[in-house]
Design an enzyme around this catalytic site. Structure first.
Site, PDB file in Angstrom:
ATOM      1  N   GLY A 149      56.368 138.983   7.212  1.00  0.00           N
ATOM      2  CA  GLY A 149      54.990 138.677   7.704  1.00  0.00           C
ATOM      3  C   GLY A 149      54.972 139.490   8.901  1.00  0.00           C
ATOM      4  O   GLY A 149      54.909 138.663   9.802  1.00  0.00           O
ATOM      5  N   ASP A 153      54.103 142.402   4.215  1.00  0.00           N
ATOM      6  CA  ASP A 153      52.771 141.565   4.731  1.00  0.00           C
ATOM      7  C   ASP A 153      52.050 140.735   3.370  1.00  0.00           C
ATOM      8  O   ASP A 153      51.989 141.996   2.711  1.00  0.00           O
ATOM      9  CB  ASP A 153      52.103 141.873   5.837  1.00  0.00           C
ATOM     10  N   ASP A 207      55.041 139.301  -1.300  1.00  0.00           N
ATOM     11  CA  ASP A 207      54.652 138.228  -0.985  1.00  0.00           C
ATOM     12  C   ASP A 207      55.654 137.758  -0.806  1.00  0.00           C
ATOM     13  O   ASP A 207      56.585 137.950  -1.566  1.00  0.00           O
ATOM     14  CB  ASP A 207      54.010 137.839  -2.508  1.00  0.00           C
ATOM     15  N   TYR A 225      55.455 121.715  10.532  1.00  0.00           N
ATOM     16  CA  TYR A 225      55.946 122.551  11.222  1.00  0.00           C
ATOM     17  C   TYR A 225      57.188 122.612  11.762  1.00  0.00           C
ATOM     18  O   TYR A 225      57.903 123.326  11.563  1.00  0.00           O
ATOM     19  CB  TYR A 225      54.593 122.889  12.525  1.00  0.00           C
ATOM     20  N   LYS A 285      60.976 123.753  10.618  1.00  0.00           N
ATOM     21  CA  LYS A 285      61.740 124.064  11.991  1.00  0.00           C
ATOM     22  C   LYS A 285      63.512 123.251  11.762  1.00  0.00           C
ATOM     23  O   LYS A 285      64.484 124.579  11.152  1.00  0.00           O
ATOM     24  CB  LYS A 285      61.389 124.103  13.014  1.00  0.00           C
ATOM     25  N   ILE A 299      54.414 131.795  22.356  1.00  0.00           N
ATOM     26  CA  ILE A 299      53.967 133.780  23.469  1.00  0.00           C
ATOM     27  C   ILE A 299      52.693 133.881  23.237  1.00  0.00           C
ATOM     28  O   ILE A 299      52.211 133.839  22.863  1.00  0.00           O
ATOM     29  CB  ILE A 299      54.699 134.364  22.067  1.00  0.00           C
TER      30      ILE A 299
HETATM   31  N1  SER Z   1      53.266 128.681  19.049  1.00  0.00           N
HETATM   32  C1  SER Z   1      53.665 127.659  17.869  1.00  0.00           C
HETATM   33  C2  SER Z   1      52.696 126.831  17.787  1.00  0.00           C
HETATM   34  O1  SER Z   1      51.902 126.279  18.432  1.00  0.00           O
HETATM   35  C3  SER Z   1      54.985 127.119  18.602  1.00  0.00           C
HETATM   36  O2  SER Z   1      55.843 127.594  18.000  1.00  0.00           O
HETATM   37  O3  SER Z   1      52.195 126.116  16.432  1.00  0.00           O
END
Ligand code: SER
Length: 316
Positions: free
Chosen positions: A7, A33, A52, A141, A145, A171
């Protein structure tokens, strides 16, 4: 040791590749990737392959042929995109993880998989969010996690696989753009202000979220993986943060430097709900104690650097 980044074409991967090369040698890093055009671009800076990560046989061949000793699994659909297609988010996020875990077990690799502030939900304490606390996320999501953290710890305790992870905040970076995240506004704003002088924000002005500038994020990725195992009490996953701000505070810092900048708000209901469910600021003292986490970038030096670097890109 050969290191594989899966990735690699995303926001973190494109900058992690040169960072790893500088630490471990150019020939020892391989970027993988899914997308061919992305791999072509990556091949300008690194050994690169199309992969993949859901195709376990192709993944196995790559790991085996290149004698991979460490894997960075960065495959992920982010929070806002995930809500558009939860089934796909589960398949991609968990599929890449289980394949990475199985291959790490088979080939004795260490494995880094980022977790996220998204692993927390409404029921988590939002202020000074503890390392070990209630985790009931409200997005697919986040469900991936939390499941990923548990599965990675399971592979460590059950099979001895050296799995490690951090819960990344938003980030901020000036390389590849983030895509489909709730924290993306904190990157988008710099491009929009420098291109058009105006930014329309999808997140309410008073919503706090943890953030981190890319150079600190890269150090987190490598410092944790190089930390002596005997020092680690936790593994999957460590709270890490560098700063916490809301849109109003970020925009004030930008306006101080670009006085003509203007801002307005058009709240995206999905991102509003997601951002409201995440921590305002995390307690990252376990990362500091167990492997020396010590971020260098705060709001002011980050804003200075982003304006300089993106300014150069926009003027080109
Ligand atoms: N930057 C990510 C998001 O906003 C959070 O881990 O989904």
């Amino acid at each position: 040791m050969n290191i594989l980044v899966v990735g690699a074409g995303g926001q973190i991967g494109t900058e992690l590749i040169p960072h790893l090369q500088s630490l471990y040698g150019e020939d020892n890093v391989i970027a993988a990737d899914l997308k061919k055009d992305v791999v072509e671009k990556l091949s300008e800076i690194s050994r690169s392959v199309v992969l993949d990560a859901l195709d376990v046989n192709a993944y196995r061949e790559l790991v085996s042929k290149n004698k991979i000793g460490r894997i960075y699994n960065l495959v992920a659909l982010l929070s806002a995109t995930g809500e558009k297609n939860p089934q796909l988010a589960w398949d991609v996020n968990m599929g890449a993880l289980i394949n990475s875990l199985e291959l790490a077990r088979e080939f004795n690799c260490s494995l880094f998989t980022p977790s996220s502030i998204g692993a927390f939900g409404h029921s988590t304490p939002h202020k000074n969010t503890p390392q070990d606390t209630i985790m009931q996320p409200n997005t697919i999501y986040g469900v991936c996690k939390v499941s990923g953290e548990l599965l990675s710890d399971y592979y460590y305790t059950r099979f001895g696989v050296d799995t490690r992870s951090v819960r990344f905040p938003g980030i901020i970076s000036n390389g590849a753009l983030p895509g489909g995240g709730t924290t993306d506004y904190a990157v988008e704003v710099f491009y929009e202000i420098l291109k058009t002088g105006h930014y329309t924000c999808p997140i309410p002005e008073n919503t706090y979220m943890d953030m981190m500038y890319m150079p600190d994020a890269l150090r987190a990725c490598t410092d944790l993986m190089d930390a002596p195992a005997e020092k680690l009490i936790h593994r999957n996953s460590f709270n890490v943060t560098a700063m916490s701000f809301n849109p109003k505070e970020l925009f004030a810092a930008i306006k101080k430097r670009v006085p003509e900048a203007t801002f307005k708000y058009e709240i995206d209901p999905v991102k509003d709900k997601i951002s409201a469910s995440w921590p305002d600021n995390m307690d990252d003292s376990c990362a500091r104690d167990e492997w020396g986490w010590n971020p260098q970038w705060l709001l002011d030096n980050m804003v200075d650097d982003m304006l300089t670097e993106i300014g150069k890109k926009v003027r080109k």
